[in-house]
Design an enzyme around this catalytic site. Structure first.
Site, short mmCIF file in Angstrom:
data_model
loop_
_atom_site.label_atom_id
_atom_site.label_comp_id
_atom_site.label_asym_id
_atom_site.label_seq_id
_atom_site.Cartn_x
_atom_site.Cartn_y
_atom_site.Cartn_z
N HIS A 167 -9.52 1.18 5.10
CA HIS A 167 -8.23 1.46 5.74
C HIS A 167 -8.43 2.47 6.87
O HIS A 167 -9.25 3.38 6.77
CB HIS A 167 -7.23 2.00 4.71
N GLU A 202 -6.79 4.96 7.73
CA GLU A 202 -6.60 6.37 7.36
C GLU A 202 -7.85 6.92 6.68
O GLU A 202 -8.18 8.10 6.82
CB GLU A 202 -5.34 6.50 6.46
N SER A 258 3.70 -1.65 10.53
CA SER A 258 5.16 -1.69 10.74
C SER A 258 5.77 -3.05 10.45
O SER A 258 6.69 -3.48 11.15
CB SER A 258 5.51 -1.21 12.15
N ASN A 293 0.87 -1.18 0.00
CA ASN A 293 0.00 0.00 0.00
C ASN A 293 0.90 1.23 0.00
O ASN A 293 1.45 1.60 1.03
CB ASN A 293 -0.89 -0.02 1.25
N TRP A 294 1.06 1.83 -1.17
CA TRP A 294 1.97 2.98 -1.29
C TRP A 294 1.39 4.23 -0.63
O TRP A 294 2.08 5.21 -0.47
CB TRP A 294 2.23 3.29 -2.76
N LYS A 295 0.10 4.20 -0.30
CA LYS A 295 -0.59 5.40 0.25
C LYS A 295 -0.35 6.58 -0.70
O LYS A 295 -0.30 6.37 -1.91
CB LYS A 295 -0.11 5.66 1.68
N GLY A 308 2.96 -0.87 4.37
CA GLY A 308 2.99 0.56 4.04
C GLY A 308 4.42 1.01 3.77
O GLY A 308 4.97 0.78 2.70
N GLY A 309 5.03 1.62 4.77
CA GLY A 309 6.36 2.23 4.62
C GLY A 309 7.39 1.33 3.93
O GLY A 309 8.10 1.78 3.02
N GLU A 351 -5.17 -4.42 10.92
CA GLU A 351 -4.13 -3.40 11.08
C GLU A 351 -4.40 -2.60 12.35
O GLU A 351 -5.17 -1.64 12.32
CB GLU A 351 -4.12 -2.46 9.87
N GLY A 404 2.73 2.79 10.84
CA GLY A 404 3.66 3.89 10.61
C GLY A 404 4.37 4.36 11.87
O GLY A 404 5.01 5.41 11.87
P1 13P Z 1 3.12 0.72 7.77
O1 13P Z 1 3.66 -0.58 7.21
O2 13P Z 1 3.84 1.93 7.26
O3 13P Z 1 3.02 0.68 9.27
O4 13P Z 1 1.62 0.86 7.21
C1 13P Z 1 0.75 -0.21 7.34
C2 13P Z 1 -0.46 0.10 6.56
O5 13P Z 1 -1.23 0.98 6.91
C3 13P Z 1 -0.69 -0.66 5.32
O6 13P Z 1 -1.98 -0.45 4.83
#
Ligand code: 13P
Length: 250
Positions: free
Chosen positions: A94, A96, A212, A9-11, A233-234, A166, A172
């Site tokens: 998600h 967010e 994470s 997930n590149w966000k 994510g990251g 999640e 993050g």
């Molecule tokens: P991180 O891996 O950056 O913690 O993000 C997880 C996430 O929200 C994937 O959708």
């Protein structure tokens, strides 16, 4: 045996040029295995990423969609638009979207039903806030998110749903749920599926962990019996890190 899934997930990261560099590095280092690998770039890159990953064995996913099919929804994207650029999988719910854009369980449920009706596969996200875990409300919160978000979804339709637990406090933050904490929740989710749908749905549904995930912790998380992969994510923004995580799932 459930097929493992690792999804990037590149966000809201990477311009088109950066996206091309990342995808080309991924393709160079990727050797297809039994694991399903998804790349979810921002909407504007879907068309290009679909062309680049063509024949690589990696699959395309979108990060969101609107529940409506078309019409006066300025700035929004429909399921048919996603499918027309090669994305037949979509991330919904998600944290967010829930927290920053106030998406309620009800709205997420409308999107889930709309995506399934359009023949799309869903990566359905949910998870508790830190305060909810501290108050030992995490199981109740997750159960409510599943029950409201998947309301009206049939056992048959569940074959198009991948779940992604999640915990918001782990996203993050560098703070990962311990493999034991994650496994405990994943086993709870599988039990929920057994009670709500059937043994077959519980056994075949992939339940991903997100929050994470890094090359250093992925193998241990993925070794747990009810953790079927990760939503990243990251660490998905660096080809080497993401490929190491994919390898850990294989
Ligand atoms: P991180 O891996 O950056 O913690 O993000 C997880 C996430 O929200 C994937 O959708």
């Amino acid at each position: 045996m459930r097929t493992a899934v690792v999804a990037a997930n590149w966000k809201m990261n990477k311009d088109l040029n950066e996206a091309e560099i990342l995808v080309k590095s991924l393709i160079e280092g990727y050797s297809p295995s039994g694991t399903e690998v998804y790349i979810a770039p921002p909407f504007v890159h879907l068309y290009a990423v679909n062309k680049w990953i063509n024949e690589s064995g990696m699959r395309l996913a979108a990060q969101n969609m609107n529940a409506a099919e078309s019409g006066a929804h300025t700035g929004e994207i429909s399921s048919s638009m996603l499918k027309s650029v090669g994305a037949s999988t979509v991330i919904l719910g998600h944290s967010e979207r829930r927290d920053i854009y106030s998406e309620s369980d009800g709205l997420i449920n409308e999107k889930v039903k709309s995506a399934l009706a359009a023949g799309m596969q869903i990566i359905f996200c949910f998870g508790e806030q830190l305060g909810e875990r501290k108050a030992s409300a995490h199981f109740d919160v997750v159960k409510a998110q599943l029950s409201e978000g998947l309301s009206g979804v049939s056992a048959d339709q569940m074959s198009e749903v991948i779940l992604a637990y999640e915990p918001v406090w782990a996203i993050g933050t560098g703070e990962t749920a311990s493999p034991e904490q994650a496994q405990e929740m994943h086993a709870f989710i599988r039990d929920y599926l057994r009670n709500q749908f059937s043994d077959a749905v519980a056994e075949r549904t992939r339940i991903l962990y997100g929050g994470s995930v890094k090359p250093s912790n992925a193998a241990e998380l993925f070794s747990k019996p009810d953790i079927d992969g990760g939503l990243i994510g990251g660490a998905s923004l660096q080809a080497d890190d993401f490929l190491a995580i994919v390898k850990a799932a294989s």
